[in-house]
Design a protein around this motif. Structure first.
Motif: not given
Lengths: 149, 180
Positions: A46, A73, A76-79
């Motif tokens: 990100k 990244r 599931g849109n997590q970092v």
């Protein structure tokens, strides 16, 4: 003398030849197609660049090599944790950067390393990467930022 | 029949719309390509230190120690300052117009040492570096305007004038993570 005036009037029906127009436009088209670099790296980290006002442009884009740093990244849109990405792959072993960059330096002696770092990543990682760059001999670096308005 | 065939041979393709097609393609490429110029703060790293060689001694007054912690609080030579005042203080330190005993002997000798904690966010570090760069830019602009009447950025690259201003105000910036 009257003849002179008549001659001028005859010129009103002239037309500009437009048959070369497509050639001109195609030339322009090819120029733009050739000069634009479409190669984009898929970012695995990100990246939100920070802003600064006293910045300069890099004119010679061919010399630039990028290092990306930021939280990884995850699906599931997590970092995840802060990672380093060079080219298309994430480099887990910081010590490997030395060799990677040295090889790039051999190919392009005037290499500029552009560090694209997420604004929230911690200084320690950057510091470690910088030490590797020093070992590799790639001294010209650039902290990539956006322009502050 | 024969007459008709002769007519066909004389027919031409209308090429006037070719230009329109080419223009469409051209506009498409113009719009879709983003020529994103890379902007940023340029730096040159120092070569790695040889552990066997002692670093050259630096006079205390020639070095400005800037410490930035993870919360963005700034210490300049042990005195806390706000980020807005950093640039002015730096310019005073580098230029030293009043020959202050505690400030740099000359602009050439001045060294700015930037130290941050390991946890300091990149944003705060860049803000700090931006101020340092801003101080140098203003000093170089002032010198350039006084000598040549134009800003430093307008001087030709690789020109002797540019070189002279650069030598007047060399950017000597040392960056380190604080050991703790």
């Amino acid at each position: 003398m009257a003849g002179h005036f008549k001659k001028k009037q005859a010129g009103t029906k002239q037309e500009v030849p437009t048959s070369a127009m497509p050639d001109v436009v195609f030339m322009l088209l090819f120029f733009f197609m050739v000069t634009t670099v479409l190669r984009e790296v898929t970012l695995k980290v990100k990246l939100d660049l920070t802003k600064a006002s006293n910045i300069e442009k890099i004119e010679e884009k061919r010399l630039v090599s990028y290092i990306y740093m930021g939280p990884e990244r995850l699906p599931g849109n997590q970092v995840g944790e802060d990672k380093v990405q060079i080219d298309d792959a994430i480099v887990d072993d910081i010590g490997a950067i030395r060799n990677l960059m040295y090889e790039k330096l051999l190919l392009e002696p005037r290499l500029i390393v552009s560090l694209r770092v997420d604004e929230n990543s911690e200084f320690e990682l950057l510091s470690n990467v910088t030490k590797e760059l020093q070992q590799a001999g790639t001294f010209r670096i650039n902290y990539s930022t956006k322009r502050e308005d | 029949m024969l007459l008709k065939k002769k007519k066909r041979e004389g027919a031409e393709i209308n090429g006037s719309s070719m230009a329109d097609i080419a223009f469409l393609l051209l506009i498409f490429f113009l719009v879709t390509t983003t020529i994103n110029v890379d902007t940023g703060i340029g730096m040159v790293l120092p070569p790695p230190l040889d552990p066997n060689v002692e670093p050259p001694p630096i006079r205390e007054r020639n070095q400005m120690n800037i410490l930035v912690n993870a919360q963005g609080l700034i210490l300049m030579d042990e005195t806390p300052v706000q980020i807005g005042d950093v640039r002015l203080k730096l310019k005073e330190f580098i230029d030293n117009p009043n020959d202050d005993e505690t400030l740099s002997v000359s602009p050439e000798a001045a060294i700015v040492s930037l130290k941050t904690q390991k946890e300091t966010p990149y944003r705060i570090y860049i803000d700090m570096l931006d101020e340092v760069m801003g101080a140098y830019k203003e000093l170089r602009d002032e010198a350039s305007r006084a000598n040549y009447g134009v800003e430093f950025a307008r001087l030709q690259p690789d020109s002797p004038q540019r070189k002279q201003i650069q030598d007047m105000y060399p950017k000597k910036i040392s960056i380190a993570a604080e050991e703790n």
